[in-house]
Design an enzyme around this catalytic site. Structure first.
Site, PDB file in Angstrom:
ATOM      1  N   HIS A 157       0.776  -1.244   0.000  1.00  0.00           N
ATOM      2  CA  HIS A 157       0.000   0.000   0.000  1.00  0.00           C
ATOM      3  C   HIS A 157       0.805   1.291   0.000  1.00  0.00           C
ATOM      4  O   HIS A 157       0.218   2.368  -0.061  1.00  0.00           O
ATOM      5  CB  HIS A 157      -0.958   0.006   1.200  1.00  0.00           C
ATOM      6  CG  HIS A 157      -0.287  -0.118   2.539  1.00  0.00           C
ATOM      7  ND1 HIS A 157      -0.967   0.075   3.725  1.00  0.00           N
ATOM      8  CD2 HIS A 157       0.994  -0.416   2.882  1.00  0.00           C
ATOM      9  CE1 HIS A 157      -0.147  -0.101   4.741  1.00  0.00           C
ATOM     10  NE2 HIS A 157       1.045  -0.404   4.254  1.00  0.00           N
ATOM     11  N   HIS A 158       2.126   1.207   0.101  1.00  0.00           N
ATOM     12  CA  HIS A 158       2.928   2.438   0.159  1.00  0.00           C
ATOM     13  C   HIS A 158       3.412   2.932  -1.206  1.00  0.00           C
ATOM     14  O   HIS A 158       3.772   4.104  -1.344  1.00  0.00           O
ATOM     15  CB  HIS A 158       4.154   2.237   1.055  1.00  0.00           C
ATOM     16  CG  HIS A 158       3.834   1.995   2.491  1.00  0.00           C
ATOM     17  ND1 HIS A 158       3.062   2.859   3.231  1.00  0.00           N
ATOM     18  CD2 HIS A 158       4.191   0.984   3.331  1.00  0.00           C
ATOM     19  CE1 HIS A 158       2.949   2.392   4.469  1.00  0.00           C
ATOM     20  NE2 HIS A 158       3.618   1.256   4.549  1.00  0.00           N
ATOM     21  N   ALA A 159       3.465   2.057  -2.205  1.00  0.00           N
ATOM     22  CA  ALA A 159       4.031   2.440  -3.507  1.00  0.00           C
ATOM     23  C   ALA A 159       3.250   3.596  -4.119  1.00  0.00           C
ATOM     24  O   ALA A 159       2.024   3.624  -4.105  1.00  0.00           O
ATOM     25  CB  ALA A 159       4.037   1.241  -4.453  1.00  0.00           C
ATOM     26  N   LYS A 160       4.006   4.562  -4.664  1.00  0.00           N
ATOM     27  CA  LYS A 160       3.404   5.738  -5.298  1.00  0.00           C
ATOM     28  C   LYS A 160       3.480   5.591  -6.813  1.00  0.00           C
ATOM     29  O   LYS A 160       4.088   4.672  -7.344  1.00  0.00           O
ATOM     30  CB  LYS A 160       4.134   7.002  -4.864  1.00  0.00           C
ATOM     31  CG  LYS A 160       4.347   7.150  -3.371  1.00  0.00           C
ATOM     32  CD  LYS A 160       3.053   7.147  -2.593  1.00  0.00           C
ATOM     33  CE  LYS A 160       3.270   7.560  -1.141  1.00  0.00           C
ATOM     34  NZ  LYS A 160       4.180   6.675  -0.406  1.00  0.00           N
ATOM     35  N   ASP A 198      -0.819   5.129   2.907  1.00  0.00           N
ATOM     36  CA  ASP A 198      -0.644   6.429   2.239  1.00  0.00           C
ATOM     37  C   ASP A 198      -0.701   6.350   0.723  1.00  0.00           C
ATOM     38  O   ASP A 198      -1.230   7.255   0.066  1.00  0.00           O
ATOM     39  CB  ASP A 198       0.661   7.092   2.680  1.00  0.00           C
ATOM     40  CG  ASP A 198       1.894   6.246   2.375  1.00  0.00           C
ATOM     41  OD1 ASP A 198       1.787   4.992   2.339  1.00  0.00           O
ATOM     42  OD2 ASP A 198       2.976   6.823   2.182  1.00  0.00           O
TER      43      ASP A 198
END
Length: 434
Positions: A157-160, A198
């Protein structure tokens, strides 16, 4: 033209194998890439993909594979991943290796490559496998072939859009939600990882078709240092990001009570067509990177409660760095998804039985000595603030006014069909490795 099949029931690959597909009344699918656990971030790195292999063996040891349909997904393509991620970033991941890393050193800062997100053998392929399984799970949901789809290798879930973050390179969750939005008017994303979700929040921060709800540790410094209550969306997505920032040491009763008191009105207000539940296991007690006091029972209770609303649901993994407890939690939560009671005594025939010494139980005592800094008043204030934010939603949004995200398979249909044909021709070996 029908959407081409993108994963293979195990009975089509190898009849009579340990993972054979058996239709069940309970419509739960399990999306298992047998190779995803073979990648290695590095000896001292806390992220160990091998936890997926251990989880799968425990699931099979309990016989839970007989209660669901197990599919072998294909890897996500460059084109599919570029529906969210920047092509220059994906091209970097595809080309860089430990052997040629020095040639790409000038790109490391731009793409946030370093100690947390190192270059390891197969970085790109690992990401393809994780994303491919979540995309496959989302397809089964939108095609009405399942009610609950599970991918424990997902949840990154953190990868942008254009950079790695927090051990995550490709955001399988965002890709899956984008695909689901082509068919489902509204998607609710729930995150019980100890770290703020995020990357998913950022991806849909301006959207009123995705409501993100994240329960996490927050003090302004704990990674990723985001997720305070005042982060609630912008423009059309105002109030469609709901954050529940918690302090150290929260225990079972407080956590599950708060979770239920927020999630139930959220579902009733937002009226989601589908749910994505991220089950990061670093919120368990005794996690290597965690500071909560949750038991496996309590963590699983969040899954059970969410399941009880009978809404199509994608269940993914996430964080979790004490491997034996990650496997325990995700196995237990698989049993919840298929509505099967399993004993706490671990099956002796599982390959990793000795890994769970000395207690050999599914539910060890995980309460730590971490002080609980969550006062009843603080938690009640969080609950009240969450309910107040939900009032601003004004009911479910008018989907007709919203732009539908691009078709993840549309212009790739021919490629998808070709890849599927190749996949079936290979007759992938899915025998359990001893």
């Amino acid at each position: 033209m029908d959407t081409p099949e993108t994963s293979t029931p195990y009975e089509q690959v190898e009849k009579g194998s340990f993972f054979s597909f058996r239709p069940q009344k309970k419509r739960v699918t399990y999306h298992l890439d047998e190779q995803v656990g073979n990648y290695h971030y590095g000896d001292k790195h806390p992220m160990k993909p091998h936890r997926i292999t251990i989880t799968n063996h425990l699931v099979m040891g309990y016989g839970l594979h007989n209660k669901m349909s197990v599919f072998s997904p294909r890897m996500a393509t460059f084109g599919e991943m570029s529906e969210f991620h920047r092509e220059d970033y994906l091209d970097f991941l595809k080309r860089v290796t430990p052997d040629n890393a020095e040639q790409f050193a000038d790109k490391f800062q731009q793409f946030n490559i370093g100690d947390d997100c190192p270059v390891f053998d197969g970085t790109y392929e690992f990401s393809q496998r994780s994303a491919g399984a979540s995309l496959d799970a989302s397809r089964k949901l939108v095609q009405g072939q399942t009610d609950i789809a599970i991918n424990w290798s997902g949840g990154l879930h953190h990868a942008k859009r254009g950079e790695a973050s927090g051990f995550c390179y490709v955001n399988d969750i965002v890709l899956a939600i984008l695909n689901m939005l082509r068919f489902f008017p509204r998607v609710l994303y729930i995150d019980i990882d100890i770290h703020h979700g995020d990357g998913v929040q950022q991806a849909f921060y301006e959207s009123d078709r995705v409501l993100t709800v994240s329960f996490h540790k927050y003090n302004g410094d704990f990674f990723p240092a985001t997720g305070n209550f005042d982060e609630n969306g912008v423009k059309g997505g105002k109030y469609f990001a709901l954050n529940v920032p918690l302090e150290d040491g929260i225990g079972d009763e407080q956590y599950t009570s708060l979770f239920k008191s927020i999630i139930e009105p959220t579902i009733n207000t937002f009226q989601p067509s589908a749910i994505v539940l991220q089950c990061g296991a670093d919120s368990l007690g005794y996690d290597r990177l965690g500071v909560f006091n949750l038991s496996i029972h309590a963590h699983g209770e969040c899954v059970r409660f969410t399941r009880s609303f009978n809404i199509p649901m994608l269940v993914v993994g996430g964080g979790g760095y004490t491997l034996r407890n990650v496997a325990r939690a995700w196995c237990y939560e698989t049993s919840i998804c298929v509505n099967e009671q399993i004993p706490s005594e671990l099956p002796r025939e599982t390959l990793y039985y000795e890994f769970f010494a000395p207690d050999y139980t599914l539910h060890p005592r995980l309460t730590t000595k971490i002080e609980n800094k969550n006062t009843p008043k603080a938690l009640e204030d969080l609950r009240i603030r969450a309910l107040e934010q939900l009032r601003y939603l004004g009911g479910a949004p008018s989907v007709q006014m919203q732009q539908i995200p691009p078709d993840l398979t549309g212009h790739l249909e021919e490629e998808d069909e070709r890849l599927n044909d190749e996949y079936l021709d290979k007759a992938v070996d899915v025998r359990v490795r001893g």
